[in-house]
Design a protein around this motif. Structure first.
Motif, PDB file in Angstrom:
ATOM      1  N   TYR A 294       0.826  -1.200   0.000  1.00  0.00           N
ATOM      2  CA  TYR A 294       0.000   0.000   0.000  1.00  0.00           C
ATOM      3  C   TYR A 294       0.861   1.251   0.000  1.00  0.00           C
ATOM      4  O   TYR A 294       1.840   1.347   0.762  1.00  0.00           O
ATOM      5  CB  TYR A 294      -0.900   0.039   1.232  1.00  0.00           C
ATOM      6  CG  TYR A 294      -1.914  -1.062   1.301  1.00  0.00           C
ATOM      7  CD1 TYR A 294      -1.627  -2.263   1.952  1.00  0.00           C
ATOM      8  CD2 TYR A 294      -3.169  -0.918   0.720  1.00  0.00           C
ATOM      9  CE1 TYR A 294      -2.556  -3.285   2.014  1.00  0.00           C
ATOM     10  CE2 TYR A 294      -4.113  -1.934   0.779  1.00  0.00           C
ATOM     11  CZ  TYR A 294      -3.797  -3.108   1.428  1.00  0.00           C
ATOM     12  OH  TYR A 294      -4.732  -4.117   1.494  1.00  0.00           O
TER      13      TYR A 294
ATOM     14  N   TRP B 166      -4.648   6.712   1.222  1.00  0.00           N
ATOM     15  CA  TRP B 166      -4.152   5.365   0.937  1.00  0.00           C
ATOM     16  C   TRP B 166      -4.618   4.892  -0.431  1.00  0.00           C
ATOM     17  O   TRP B 166      -5.732   5.218  -0.866  1.00  0.00           O
ATOM     18  CB  TRP B 166      -4.671   4.388   2.001  1.00  0.00           C
ATOM     19  CG  TRP B 166      -4.059   4.590   3.339  1.00  0.00           C
ATOM     20  CD1 TRP B 166      -4.444   5.494   4.290  1.00  0.00           C
ATOM     21  CD2 TRP B 166      -2.959   3.878   3.887  1.00  0.00           C
ATOM     22  NE1 TRP B 166      -3.636   5.391   5.385  1.00  0.00           N
ATOM     23  CE2 TRP B 166      -2.716   4.404   5.174  1.00  0.00           C
ATOM     24  CE3 TRP B 166      -2.139   2.844   3.424  1.00  0.00           C
ATOM     25  CZ2 TRP B 166      -1.691   3.936   5.999  1.00  0.00           C
ATOM     26  CZ3 TRP B 166      -1.133   2.379   4.244  1.00  0.00           C
ATOM     27  CH2 TRP B 166      -0.909   2.916   5.510  1.00  0.00           C
TER      28      TRP B 166
ATOM     29  N   GLY C 180      -3.936  -0.798  -2.967  1.00  0.00           N
ATOM     30  CA  GLY C 180      -2.998  -1.895  -2.761  1.00  0.00           C
ATOM     31  C   GLY C 180      -2.607  -2.601  -4.048  1.00  0.00           C
ATOM     32  O   GLY C 180      -3.395  -2.669  -4.997  1.00  0.00           O
TER      33      GLY C 180
END
Length: 126
Positions: A95, A116, A119
């Protein structure tokens, strides 16, 4: 709305290399520290590496030091993670994270990062 998108994950044999990229959009994040974290199945998300806004300070976890290199291109709002000498234990979802405050310092703590990505899977076969 800030968006963070990772790319470059995949499957590689032990000893091989991969480069992850992380592109941030929605606002200028050139003055924000950025980091990489990873999470393996059944484990906590852990710190991998971080870089300050100027790109002249970098830090790594002991498990990747000497094998991984973090860098950034502020003109492109992008950070990279070059991963060499990969091991099966590096297998995880990686991430990318961005600190929310401009000129904030680097941090090992995932709670200090505001934005964020979704991923990128990295799988290292033995």
């Amino acid at each position: 709305q800030v968006q963070v998108v990772e790319s470059g994950g995949g499957l590689v044999q032990a000893g091989g290399s991969l480069r992850l990229s992380c592109a941030a959009s929605g606002r200028t994040l050139s003055w924000n520290a950025m980091g990489w974290f990873r999470q393996a199945p059944g484990k906590e998300r852990e710190f991998v590496s971080t870089i300050n806004w100027r790109g002249d300070r970098t830090y790594y976890s002991d498990s990747v030091k000497g094998r991984f290199t973090i860098s950034r291109d502020n003109a492109k709002n992008t950070v990279y993670l070059q991963m060499n000498s990969l091991k099966p234990e590096d297998t995880a979802v990686y991430y990318c994270a961005v600190r929310g405050t401009s000129y904030s310092g680097t941090s090992y703590n995932k709670n200090d990062y505001e934005y964020w990505g979704q991923g990128a899977q990295v799988t290292v076969s033995s």
